[in-house]
Design a protein around this motif. Structure first.
Motif, PDB file in Angstrom:
ATOM      1  N   MET A 217     -41.366  54.805  25.149  1.00  0.00           N
ATOM      2  CA  MET A 217     -42.141  55.735  25.942  1.00  0.00           C
ATOM      3  C   MET A 217     -43.261  56.367  25.117  1.00  0.00           C
ATOM      4  SD  MET A 217     -41.787  56.196  29.103  1.00  0.00           S
ATOM      5  CE  MET A 217     -41.255  57.131  30.437  1.00  0.00           C
ATOM      6  N   GLU A 218     -43.034  56.650  23.852  1.00  0.00           N
ATOM      7  CA  GLU A 218     -44.032  57.321  23.015  1.00  0.00           C
ATOM      8  C   GLU A 218     -45.306  56.488  22.871  1.00  0.00           C
ATOM      9  OE1 GLU A 218     -43.691  60.424  21.952  1.00  0.00           O
ATOM     10  OE2 GLU A 218     -41.684  60.535  22.775  1.00  0.00           O
ATOM     11  N   GLN A 219     -45.183  55.158  22.837  1.00  0.00           N
ATOM     12  CA  GLN A 219     -46.353  54.308  22.662  1.00  0.00           C
ATOM     13  C   GLN A 219     -47.220  54.273  23.913  1.00  0.00           C
ATOM     14  OE1 GLN A 219     -43.232  53.187  22.929  1.00  0.00           O
ATOM     15  NE2 GLN A 219     -43.162  51.393  24.232  1.00  0.00           N
ATOM     16  N   LEU A 220     -46.777  54.863  25.013  1.00  0.00           N
ATOM     17  CA  LEU A 220     -47.521  54.830  26.261  1.00  0.00           C
ATOM     18  C   LEU A 220     -48.584  55.914  26.347  1.00  0.00           C
ATOM     19  CD1 LEU A 220     -44.572  54.281  28.746  1.00  0.00           C
ATOM     20  CD2 LEU A 220     -46.061  52.574  27.729  1.00  0.00           C
TER      21      LEU A 220
ATOM     22  N   ALA B 243     -48.110  49.159  35.252  1.00  0.00           N
ATOM     23  CA  ALA B 243     -47.804  50.573  35.019  1.00  0.00           C
ATOM     24  C   ALA B 243     -46.339  50.868  35.321  1.00  0.00           C
ATOM     25  CB  ALA B 243     -48.714  51.457  35.869  1.00  0.00           C
ATOM     26  N   ILE B 244     -45.837  50.339  36.429  1.00  0.00           N
ATOM     27  CA  ILE B 244     -44.428  50.548  36.786  1.00  0.00           C
ATOM     28  C   ILE B 244     -43.521  49.942  35.723  1.00  0.00           C
ATOM     29  CG2 ILE B 244     -42.650  49.892  38.462  1.00  0.00           C
ATOM     30  CD1 ILE B 244     -44.831  50.225  40.632  1.00  0.00           C
ATOM     31  N   ARG B 245     -43.878  48.753  35.217  1.00  0.00           N
ATOM     32  CA  ARG B 245     -43.072  48.098  34.183  1.00  0.00           C
ATOM     33  C   ARG B 245     -43.095  48.920  32.885  1.00  0.00           C
ATOM     34  NH1 ARG B 245     -43.511  45.397  29.816  1.00  0.00           N
ATOM     35  NH2 ARG B 245     -45.764  45.191  29.808  1.00  0.00           N
TER      36      ARG B 245
ATOM     37  N   SER C  76     -39.843  52.002  35.589  1.00  0.00           N
ATOM     38  CA  SER C  76     -39.545  52.590  36.883  1.00  0.00           C
ATOM     39  C   SER C  76     -39.296  51.489  37.905  1.00  0.00           C
ATOM     40  CB  SER C  76     -40.718  53.472  37.324  1.00  0.00           C
ATOM     41  OG  SER C  76     -40.386  54.168  38.501  1.00  0.00           O
ATOM     42  N   ASN C  77     -39.136  51.869  39.160  1.00  0.00           N
ATOM     43  CA  ASN C  77     -38.900  50.935  40.241  1.00  0.00           C
ATOM     44  C   ASN C  77     -39.765  51.362  41.417  1.00  0.00           C
ATOM     45  OD1 ASN C  77     -37.673  49.906  42.751  1.00  0.00           O
ATOM     46  ND2 ASN C  77     -36.113  49.093  41.379  1.00  0.00           N
TER      47      ASN C  77
ATOM     48  N   GLY D 286     -37.903  54.341  42.771  1.00  0.00           N
ATOM     49  CA  GLY D 286     -38.384  55.412  41.894  1.00  0.00           C
ATOM     50  C   GLY D 286     -37.455  55.599  40.717  1.00  0.00           C
ATOM     51  N   LEU D 287     -37.317  56.829  40.251  1.00  0.00           N
ATOM     52  CA  LEU D 287     -36.436  57.148  39.125  1.00  0.00           C
ATOM     53  C   LEU D 287     -35.160  57.794  39.638  1.00  0.00           C
ATOM     54  CD1 LEU D 287     -39.062  58.776  36.728  1.00  0.00           C
ATOM     55  CD2 LEU D 287     -38.148  56.462  36.581  1.00  0.00           C
ATOM     56  N   SER D 288     -34.071  57.567  38.939  1.00  0.00           N
ATOM     57  CA  SER D 288     -32.825  58.240  39.284  1.00  0.00           C
ATOM     58  C   SER D 288     -32.938  59.713  38.911  1.00  0.00           C
ATOM     59  CB  SER D 288     -31.651  57.601  38.538  1.00  0.00           C
ATOM     60  OG  SER D 288     -31.766  57.870  37.150  1.00  0.00           O
ATOM     61  N   LEU D 289     -32.112  60.558  39.518  1.00  0.00           N
ATOM     62  CA  LEU D 289     -32.135  61.986  39.195  1.00  0.00           C
ATOM     63  C   LEU D 289     -31.835  62.219  37.720  1.00  0.00           C
ATOM     64  CD1 LEU D 289     -30.456  63.616  42.316  1.00  0.00           C
ATOM     65  CD2 LEU D 289     -32.860  63.634  41.660  1.00  0.00           C
ATOM     66  N   PHE D 290     -30.919  61.427  37.154  1.00  0.00           N
ATOM     67  CA  PHE D 290     -30.619  61.544  35.728  1.00  0.00           C
ATOM     68  C   PHE D 290     -31.852  61.251  34.888  1.00  0.00           C
ATOM     69  CE2 PHE D 290     -29.517  59.440  31.754  1.00  0.00           C
ATOM     70  CZ  PHE D 290     -28.817  60.466  31.124  1.00  0.00           C
ATOM     71  N   GLU D 291     -32.580  60.187  35.242  1.00  0.00           N
ATOM     72  CA  GLU D 291     -33.774  59.806  34.484  1.00  0.00           C
ATOM     73  C   GLU D 291     -34.872  60.859  34.639  1.00  0.00           C
ATOM     74  OE1 GLU D 291     -36.066  57.638  31.847  1.00  0.00           O
ATOM     75  OE2 GLU D 291     -33.930  57.474  32.285  1.00  0.00           O
ATOM     76  N   VAL D 292     -34.998  61.450  35.830  1.00  0.00           N
ATOM     77  CA  VAL D 292     -35.984  62.511  36.050  1.00  0.00           C
ATOM     78  C   VAL D 292     -35.685  63.692  35.137  1.00  0.00           C
ATOM     79  CG1 VAL D 292     -36.813  64.218  37.716  1.00  0.00           C
ATOM     80  CG2 VAL D 292     -36.544  61.841  38.415  1.00  0.00           C
ATOM     81  N   LYS D 293     -34.413  64.126  35.125  1.00  0.00           N
ATOM     82  CA  LYS D 293     -34.020  65.262  34.280  1.00  0.00           C
ATOM     83  C   LYS D 293     -34.246  64.937  32.806  1.00  0.00           C
ATOM     84  CE  LYS D 293     -32.497  68.233  37.263  1.00  0.00           C
ATOM     85  NZ  LYS D 293     -33.296  69.392  37.574  1.00  0.00           N
TER      86      LYS D 293
END
Length: 125
Positions: free
Chosen positions: A1-4, A17-19, A23-24, A28-35
Motif C-alpha cells: 500500500m505504501e508504494q501507491l 486502480a482496483i487491483r 479492492s473489489n 468493495g472493502l470489508s468492514l474489517f478492511e475499512v477499519k
C-alpha cells in the motif's frame, strides 16, 4: 500500500486502480478492511486551514515592494519637513490597504458561499 502514494491515478485504468488498491468492484472493502485502512491511513477527510485574522489580512496588504517604496518615500519626505507630502503619500498607502482588505474580504465571502453550495458528502455503494 505504501508504494501507491506516488501513483498518478488519473493515468491508469479503473481495473488497474482496483487491483492496486486490493479492492473489489462489486463488493468493495470489508468492514474489517475499512477499519484497518482508517487506522493506518486516517479518515478520508480534507483538512481545513484555519483562517487568518482580519488584522493579519489587513497587515498583509502592506507586504508589497511598491508599498515599501512609498512608505520609505513618506519617511524621507517627513524627515525633510515636507509633512503635507508625507501625509498624502501615507494616506494613499492607507487607502490602498483598506481597498485591498475590502476586496479580499469580499472574495473570501464569495468563496465561502460557493463552498456551501458544493455537496461534501459522498455515498459509496
Amino acid at each position: 500500500m505504501e508504494q501507491l502514494i506516488g501513483k498518478h491515478w488519473h493515468h491508469i485504468s479503473e481495473a488497474e486502480a482496483i487491483r492496486l488498491l486490493d479492492s473489489n468492484r462489486e463488493k468493495g472493502l470489508s468492514l474489517f478492511e475499512v477499519k484497518h485502512r482508517q487506522e493506518r491511513f486516517g479518515l478520508n477527510e480534507m483538512t481545513v486551514k484555519k483562517p487568518r485574522s482580519a488584522f493579519l489580512v489587513f497587515l498583509s496588504q502592506f507586504a508589497q515592494p511598491l508599498v515599501y517604496l512609498l512608505l520609505l518615500a513618506a519617511g524621507v519626505t517627513a524627515v525633510l519637513s515636507h509633512y503635507v507630502d508625507a501625509a498624502v503619500i501615507f494616506g494613499v498607502v492607507l487607502v490602498n490597504a483598506v481597498i485591498g482588505f475590502l476586496q479580499e474580504s469580499k472574495a473570501k465571502k464569495a468563496i465561502e458561499s460557493l463552498k456551501q453550495m458544493v455537496q461534501t458528502e459522498t455515498t459509496v455503494g
